[in-house]
Design an enzyme around this catalytic site. Sequence first.
Site, mmCIF file in Angstrom:
data_model
loop_
_atom_site.group_PDB
_atom_site.id
_atom_site.type_symbol
_atom_site.label_atom_id
_atom_site.label_comp_id
_atom_site.label_asym_id
_atom_site.label_seq_id
_atom_site.Cartn_x
_atom_site.Cartn_y
_atom_site.Cartn_z
ATOM 1 N N ASN A 164 1.956 7.614 -6.397
ATOM 2 C CA ASN A 164 1.819 8.924 -7.026
ATOM 3 C C ASN A 164 3.157 9.295 -7.648
ATOM 4 O OD1 ASN A 164 -0.804 9.140 -5.932
ATOM 5 N ND2 ASN A 164 0.030 9.931 -4.022
ATOM 6 N N ALA A 197 0.031 14.085 -8.046
ATOM 7 C CA ALA A 197 -0.169 14.503 -6.649
ATOM 8 C C ALA A 197 0.872 13.913 -5.700
ATOM 9 C CB ALA A 197 -1.585 14.191 -6.165
ATOM 10 N N HIS A 244 7.121 5.864 -2.661
ATOM 11 C CA HIS A 244 6.336 5.199 -1.623
ATOM 12 C C HIS A 244 5.072 4.616 -2.231
ATOM 13 C CE1 HIS A 244 5.187 9.475 -1.658
ATOM 14 N NE2 HIS A 244 3.981 9.124 -1.212
ATOM 15 N N ILE A 245 4.700 3.467 -1.695
ATOM 16 C CA ILE A 245 3.478 2.792 -2.115
ATOM 17 C C ILE A 245 2.459 2.951 -0.996
ATOM 18 C CG2 ILE A 245 2.409 0.590 -2.750
ATOM 19 C CD1 ILE A 245 5.216 -0.377 -3.595
ATOM 20 N N ASP A 304 0.260 5.618 7.627
ATOM 21 C CA ASP A 304 0.153 6.988 7.140
ATOM 22 C C ASP A 304 -0.386 7.862 8.267
ATOM 23 O OD1 ASP A 304 -0.972 9.393 5.742
ATOM 24 O OD2 ASP A 304 -0.284 8.299 3.978
#
Length: 189
Positions: free
Chosen positions: A162, A168, A175-176, A106
């Site tokens: 999410n 959010a 995606h995890i 990320d």
Amino acid sequence: MAVATLLAARLCVARRAVAVAVAGPRGAQPRRERNEPAMNDALHRPGHRGRHRVRGAAAVTDGNEVAKAQQAAPGGAAPTIFSRILDRSLPADILYEDQQCLVFRDVAPQAPVHFLVIPKKPIPRISQAEEEDQQLLGHLLLVAKKTAKAEGLGDGYRLVINDGKLGAQSVYHLHIHVLGGRQLQWPPG
């Protein structure tokens, strides 16, 4: 226009994350190297394994994820930041790839280890997954587990998906999030 704004904001966050990242070895398996544009060079120095620690969640987040989620387009013809990572038009610190998914760090980590597992098949939201996606969804979880182990998260980690504005979700490509490397708090949100 909203997509361009989102991409500009993500690039700004990525630069800020690179500026506060501190190298620190984790895990035993080397990640795969590939040529990256200059923006990502700080994370791809020779001998550098791409591992970085976060001084604290507030150090790298702009605190605006909920606002981004409220403005995010829940589907459309415009490519997402993740589809651009998949087609290699945007750089990423890739940890793993197979025919079904891609795993990368990320750009705005919320924990010392924070990576994303995304399917190559464009599923906008977990709530829009179909019965035919059952095998793929299981595969994503197993890849998350294997990558967490390779990243040295033997003491535990958290998986987060999410979904939609109230969840959010700011990028409408399933995606995890896998977060670990420190004691996570409960409740999360």
